[in-house]
Scaffold this active site. Structure first.
Site, PDB file in Angstrom:
ATOM      1  CB  SER A 107      76.539  95.424  49.755  1.00 14.56           C
ATOM      2  OG  SER A 107      76.380  96.442  48.777  1.00 14.56           O
ATOM      3  CE1 TYR A 130      73.725  96.256  41.901  1.00 20.51           C
ATOM      4  CE2 TYR A 130      74.958  97.073  43.785  1.00 20.51           C
ATOM      5  CZ  TYR A 130      73.794  96.564  43.245  1.00 20.51           C
ATOM      6  OH  TYR A 130      72.710  96.348  44.047  1.00 20.51           O
ATOM      7  CB  THR A 156      74.170  92.478  41.261  1.00 19.15           C
ATOM      8  OG1 THR A 156      74.266  91.992  42.613  1.00 19.15           O
ATOM      9  CG2 THR A 156      72.727  92.834  40.978  1.00 19.15           C
ATOM     10  CE  LYS A 232      71.363  89.016  45.385  1.00 19.58           C
ATOM     11  NZ  LYS A 232      70.428  90.036  44.872  1.00 19.58           N
ATOM     12  CG  HIS A 256      68.001  93.801  43.124  1.00 12.76           C
ATOM     13  ND1 HIS A 256      69.163  93.787  42.379  1.00 12.76           N
ATOM     14  CD2 HIS A 256      68.226  94.703  44.110  1.00 12.76           C
ATOM     15  CE1 HIS A 256      70.033  94.642  42.899  1.00 12.76           C
ATOM     16  NE2 HIS A 256      69.484  95.202  43.954  1.00 12.76           N
TER      17      HIS A 256
END
Length: 357
Positions: A107, A130, A156, A232, A256
């Site tokens: 992440s 992100y 994402t 994603k 998610h």
């Protein structure tokens, strides 16, 4: 560990070890958590149609993902702040990934540095992103990821902001002292610890995530790196086609884990249509609700190239660090192998749409 025979055993043991607010942060979803439930139900309502009198003496789960050989069509999904559940955090997870020969998608909000994480594993490491308002911070992180040996980027795209998660609001979730986003500019993370109301994670996303990005912005990201970029959070064939047309290297069919749009389609229900639209142009992965080897087999039969495993990895980490994560991944792999053998599909190339209904 001897009592951990299934992923549900790890889940129960993790819940017993973790503070209630941490457990709710890990397990919770958005809104009424309808999609969290739907992800699991979508797997359960599908059945397998096994073939018999097939030579299954030599099952083979090995494959390649983005050009790297792996021991099974599995990868660790990106999840933030592993140090919430274990002091070693992502370094312990990376060691387990290495031992199991599976990719680890780290992440953007990992609680250990990329350098420490990549040093702990010989397995492929991918970095989830992100889109921040500060493009300089995003570009800097991408450059550091390349320098650390990261093999791919996973953007994402279903989180222009973090959805309302009632468990976090009711618990007033904040990161505990000592748990930080180790790879992000501290100034950009200040809100994550000091949000004035409700969930600090939700406050942070509204301050730092860029809700204005569109398909045309992907060219900027691809131009900043030599690494392949995956998306994603794709749930429709239309968006899958746009993703391919914009040059992405892969798609993750994902809602998610039920933590963004509540009442969104279960990922496994969206998978087959997206696979058909993509037509093999890029690999297609899926996540959300995976708890058994038969779940993985169903996803592969519906056309997934691999399955990403999320919450169960953190359950294993909470129970026994790297050993616990290894236990989760090994259990899932062993269950998948057994399901393939008993279905008369001992090799990945034997798995097709006729195997699932």
């Amino acid at each position: 560990m001897g009592d951990m025979l299934s992923l549900s055993d790890f889940e129960r043991a993790a819940q017993a070890r973790l503070p209630g607010s941490t457990w709710d942060f890990l397990q919770g979803g958005s809104g009424a958590e309808t999609t969290v439930t739907a992800n699991r139900a979508a797997f359960d309502r599908r059945v397998l149609l096994p073939r018999v009198l097939v030579d299954v003496t030599k099952p083979d789960l090995g494959t390649a993902l983005l050009g790297d050989p792996v021991r099974a069509p599995l990868a660790i999904a990106p999840m933030a702040y592993h140090r919430l559940v274990h002091p070693e955090g992502e370094v312990a997870t990376a060691r387990a990934a290495s031992g199991c020969g599976l990719p680890f998608v780290v992440s953007m909000f990992a609680s250990r540095t990329l350098a420490d994480i990549t040093a702990a594993t010989t397995a492929p490491v991918w970095l989830q992103l992100y889109w921040l308002r500060r493009r300089d911070a995003l570009a800097d992180l991408v450059a550091r990821a390349e320098a650390a040996g990261v093999r791919a980027l996973m953007l994402t795209v279903d989180a222009p902001r973090v959805a309302t998660r009632l468990r976090d609001l009711r618990g007033g979730f904040t990161l505990p002292p000592g748990v930080t986003a180790a790879n992000v500019d501290p100034a950009a993370m200040a809100v994550a610890r000091t949000g004035e109301s409700g969930s600090s994670i939700q406050s942070h996303s509204r301050e730092q995530f860029d809700a204005a990005i569109t398909w045309s912005d992907l060219a900027w990201l691809r131009g900043t790196t030599r690494l392949p970029v995956l998306l994603k959070g794709i749930l429709t064939a239309a968006d899958a086609r746009l993703a391919v047309d914009h040059g992405v290297a892969g798609i993750v069919v994902s809602n998610h884990g039920g933590r963004q749009l509540d009442s969104a389609i279960a990922a496994i229900d969206a998978l087959a249509e997206i696979v058909a639209e993509v037509g093999g142009a890029v690999p297609v992965f899926v996540d959300g609700g995976v708890r058994r080897g038969t779940d993985v087999l169903k996803a592969l039969a519906l056309g997934a190239d691999a399955v990403l495993v999320g919450r169960p990895v953190l359950h294993g980490l909470a129970v026994a660090g790297a050993e616990g994560v290894t236990g989760v991944l090994s259990t899932l792999r062993e269950e998948l192998e057994e399901a393939m053998v008993l279905s008369g599909a001992p090799r990945l190339t034997d798995i097709g749409a006729a195997l699932v209904r």
